[in-house]
Design an enzyme around this catalytic site. Structure first.
Site, PDB file in Angstrom:
ATOM      1  N   ASP A 297      43.774  48.596  24.986  1.00  0.00           N
ATOM      2  CA  ASP A 297      43.899  47.375  24.317  1.00  0.00           C
ATOM      3  C   ASP A 297      42.538  46.408  24.810  1.00  0.00           C
ATOM      4  O   ASP A 297      41.603  46.989  25.197  1.00  0.00           O
ATOM      5  CB  ASP A 297      44.913  46.297  25.117  1.00  0.00           C
ATOM      6  CG  ASP A 297      45.030  46.075  26.687  1.00  0.00           C
ATOM      7  OD1 ASP A 297      43.903  46.240  27.252  1.00  0.00           O
ATOM      8  OD2 ASP A 297      46.181  46.224  27.152  1.00  0.00           O
TER       9      ASP A 297
ATOM     10  N   ASP B 244      40.499  42.944  25.367  1.00  0.00           N
ATOM     11  CA  ASP B 244      40.632  41.603  26.037  1.00  0.00           C
ATOM     12  C   ASP B 244      39.161  41.005  25.695  1.00  0.00           C
ATOM     13  O   ASP B 244      38.235  41.454  25.584  1.00  0.00           O
ATOM     14  CB  ASP B 244      40.571  41.835  27.350  1.00  0.00           C
ATOM     15  CG  ASP B 244      41.794  42.134  28.152  1.00  0.00           C
ATOM     16  OD1 ASP B 244      43.018  42.128  27.384  1.00  0.00           O
ATOM     17  OD2 ASP B 244      41.962  42.962  28.984  1.00  0.00           O
TER      18      ASP B 244
ATOM     19  N   ASP C  27      38.170  41.238  39.248  1.00  0.00           N
ATOM     20  CA  ASP C  27      38.423  42.010  40.382  1.00  0.00           C
ATOM     21  C   ASP C  27      37.526  43.033  40.956  1.00  0.00           C
ATOM     22  O   ASP C  27      37.053  43.092  41.775  1.00  0.00           O
ATOM     23  CB  ASP C  27      39.954  42.567  40.121  1.00  0.00           C
ATOM     24  CG  ASP C  27      40.058  43.318  38.954  1.00  0.00           C
ATOM     25  OD1 ASP C  27      39.258  43.168  38.126  1.00  0.00           O
ATOM     26  OD2 ASP C  27      41.040  44.204  38.818  1.00  0.00           O
TER      27      ASP C  27
HETATM   28  P1  ATP Z   1      43.768  48.320  31.503  1.00  0.00           P
HETATM   29  O1  ATP Z   1      44.428  47.320  30.581  1.00  0.00           O
HETATM   30  O2  ATP Z   1      43.130  49.376  31.088  1.00  0.00           O
HETATM   31  O3  ATP Z   1      44.956  48.677  32.473  1.00  0.00           O
HETATM   32  P2  ATP Z   1      42.252  46.219  32.557  1.00  0.00           P
HETATM   33  O4  ATP Z   1      40.784  46.357  33.174  1.00  0.00           O
HETATM   34  O5  ATP Z   1      41.969  45.591  30.937  1.00  0.00           O
HETATM   35  O6  ATP Z   1      42.831  47.778  32.465  1.00  0.00           O
HETATM   36  P3  ATP Z   1      43.868  44.141  32.734  1.00  0.00           P
HETATM   37  O7  ATP Z   1      44.997  43.995  33.810  1.00  0.00           O
HETATM   38  O8  ATP Z   1      44.304  44.218  31.290  1.00  0.00           O
HETATM   39  O9  ATP Z   1      43.208  45.429  33.212  1.00  0.00           O
HETATM   40  O10 ATP Z   1      42.995  42.957  33.128  1.00  0.00           O
HETATM   41  C1  ATP Z   1      42.172  42.666  32.160  1.00  0.00           C
HETATM   42  C2  ATP Z   1      40.860  42.170  33.040  1.00  0.00           C
HETATM   43  O11 ATP Z   1      41.123  40.866  33.801  1.00  0.00           O
HETATM   44  C3  ATP Z   1      40.301  43.129  34.162  1.00  0.00           C
HETATM   45  O12 ATP Z   1      39.517  44.001  33.698  1.00  0.00           O
HETATM   46  C4  ATP Z   1      39.804  41.975  35.297  1.00  0.00           C
HETATM   47  O13 ATP Z   1      38.470  41.883  34.899  1.00  0.00           O
HETATM   48  C5  ATP Z   1      40.591  40.806  35.049  1.00  0.00           C
HETATM   49  N1  ATP Z   1      41.723  41.022  36.170  1.00  0.00           N
HETATM   50  C6  ATP Z   1      42.961  41.375  36.018  1.00  0.00           C
HETATM   51  N2  ATP Z   1      43.869  40.996  37.014  1.00  0.00           N
HETATM   52  C7  ATP Z   1      43.044  40.405  37.935  1.00  0.00           C
HETATM   53  C8  ATP Z   1      42.883  39.782  39.246  1.00  0.00           C
HETATM   54  N3  ATP Z   1      44.130  40.248  39.837  1.00  0.00           N
HETATM   55  N4  ATP Z   1      42.157  39.419  39.959  1.00  0.00           N
HETATM   56  C9  ATP Z   1      40.761  39.272  39.142  1.00  0.00           C
HETATM   57  N5  ATP Z   1      40.873  39.764  37.885  1.00  0.00           N
HETATM   58  C10 ATP Z   1      41.803  40.174  37.392  1.00  0.00           C
HETATM   59 MG    MG Z   2      43.606  45.343  29.508  1.00  0.00          MG
END
Ligand code: ATP
Ligand code: MG
Length: 432
Positions: A52, A54, A139
């Protein structure tokens, strides 16, 4: 801030969804900043296909919402905007700003925008800021890279790129502080280490034992959301190993944590379920959380059922109440929606029904909607070393037969299930 020009990275607009490009271009057209961020940039830089996209922007959620008819504002802890394009949802977050660290715990700061509990847990985080501030609120360093689809540049404020190159999962900032703000970040560290096959930065890893107990503060519903990401994204086995290594399994499934410590067979079963789930995902076969949950709690259920049987309870009611008890105990830590706990319990109860090879009931079992999952589960128990008396291969052959042949064969079978001939003694001795 390091800026990497277009000729020094491998991100191409071709690999970014039209929806994400549209959102960024409209935000820029309206005078705002807009960047692709998080997992999408990370995965594109690694040459993969993001699941996805963001987007981070300096526009407030209200402004974003006003710009897109197909959008809505969601969330409370984090307010974000979902912009929908057919089946795709683009998540747009407004840059987060710094917290006032001198603020009194549990009092609202920044005009009701950010809130921390007495222990330092972030309850709400809606203070807006700049890209630099947003980067350090994220994070992991590898999750904090920004791609500008207008200038084709990548912005790196926290050494994300060098950690990507080193294949290292590193929390941004002081690990203990960041884990205290949000203990789920510990689970995310393990999840991404498993998913990307990266190592965990030593400072990040060292802070986990000191902060692990904070996971007990996380609401059961959020833990369930995280559970789905941990075990249903194709890397369950590797994630599970890391959860054991870093002693975090017990914060998701306390009873399973105990059981796997003292019982190698329990560990083998749970791990086999993880491997099989990963294989199914790799083959694009459907998977259900109910199956993994059934495996995670089965050793607990089985032990309880045996204990009840030793106290004279017949197998079926023993298994039933053991299951009920295990589910309600697990629910204190992690919420398990009924749509998953119900099939999970059916899988368990089916394990007893599968012992019954005799008569019409056995012949008809094959057509039951839960047969497939229950049969797979039986094979898993055998794979994990449990002696079921070759029950699995019997059902493997039996289910291939047409109904008339099944009826014939089931009539010839010996053992429980033949109606009247079944003795009380035999029923009591058949263990789950
Ligand atoms: P994927 O969607 O592939 O699992 P992602 O890195 O996009 O990985 P998401 O859970 O969609 O993970 O979160 C999007 C972004 O938001 C992360 O890349 C991170 O930068 C931030 N993020 C998500 N959760 C947290 C958290 N608990 N604390 C701080 N930042 C966060
Ligand atoms: Mg994501």
């Amino acid at each position: 801030m390091k800026i990497i020009p277009r000729d020094q990275h491998c991100i191409s607009r071709k690999n970014i969804s039209d929806g994400a490009l549209k959102v960024m271009s409209r935000l820029r057209g309206d005078g705002h900043q807009a960047y692709l961020v998080g997992g999408a940039v990370r995965d594109l830089l690694l040459g993969g296909h993001p699941k996805d996209f963001d987007i981070a922007t300096d526009a407030t959620p209200e402004t974003v919402h006003a710009l897109f008819r197909n959008s809505r504002i969601i969330g409370r802890r984090f307010r974000i905007v979902h912009v929908r394009f057919g089946r795709e949802i683009i998540e747009v977050t407004t840059f987060r700003g710094h917290h006032d660290n001198d603020a009194q715990p549990t009092t609202e700061t920044g005009g009701n925008h950010s809130r921390q509990s007495a222990s330092g847990l972030l309850l709400r985080d809606n203070v807006y800021g700049t890209l630099e501030e947003d980067a350090v609120r994220r994070d992991l360093t590898v999750n904090a890279l920004y791609y500008d689809a207008g200038t084709f540049e990548v912005f790196d404020h926290v050494h994300g790129l060098s950690d990507l190159e080193r294949r290292s999962i590193c929390i941004i900032g002081e690990p203990r502080v960041r884990f205290t703000e949000d203990p789920v970040r510990m689970l995310r560290v393990l999840r991404f280490a498993a998913k990307l096959d990266f190592s965990i930065d030593p400072d990040t890893a060292r802070a986990i034992p000191a902060c692990a107990h904070l996971l007990a503060e996380i609401p059961a519903a959020r833990l369930f959301d995280e559970f789905l990401k941990l075990f249903l994204a194709g890397n369950a086995a590797a994630t599970f190993d890391l959860l054991l290594e870093h002693k975090l399994l017990q914060y998701l499934f306390p009873q399973t944590g105990e059981e796997t410590k003292r019982n190698p067979a329990a560990l083998a079963l749970v791990r086999a379920a993880m491997v099989s789930t990963d294989q199914r995902i790799a083959q694009d076969k459907p998977v259900t959380p109910a199956f993994i949950l059934a495996a995670l709690l089965w050793p607990v259920v089985q032990r309880r059922a045996w204990q009840l049987q030793e106290h004279g309870e017949p197998p079926i009611p023993a298994l039933h109440s053991a299951g009920q008890q295990a589910v309600s105990e697990a629910a204190r830590t992690i919420s398990i929606p009924k749509r998953f706990s119900q099939p999970m319990r059916e899988i368990w109860e089916f394990q007893l029904r599968l012992q019954n090879r005799r008569g019409r009931k056995a012949a008809e079992l094959v057509d039951h909607r839960r047969f497939r999952a229950a049969y797979d589960f039986l094979l898993l128990r055998e794979l994990a070393g449990e002696d079921t008396g070759k029950l699995g291969s019997w059902w493997t052959d039996f289910q291939e037969l047409p109904m008339e042949r099944r009826l014939e064969q089931a009539a010839l079978e010996k053992g429980p299930g033949g109606g009247r001939s079944r003795s009380r003694k035999r029923r009591n001795s058949s263990k789950a």
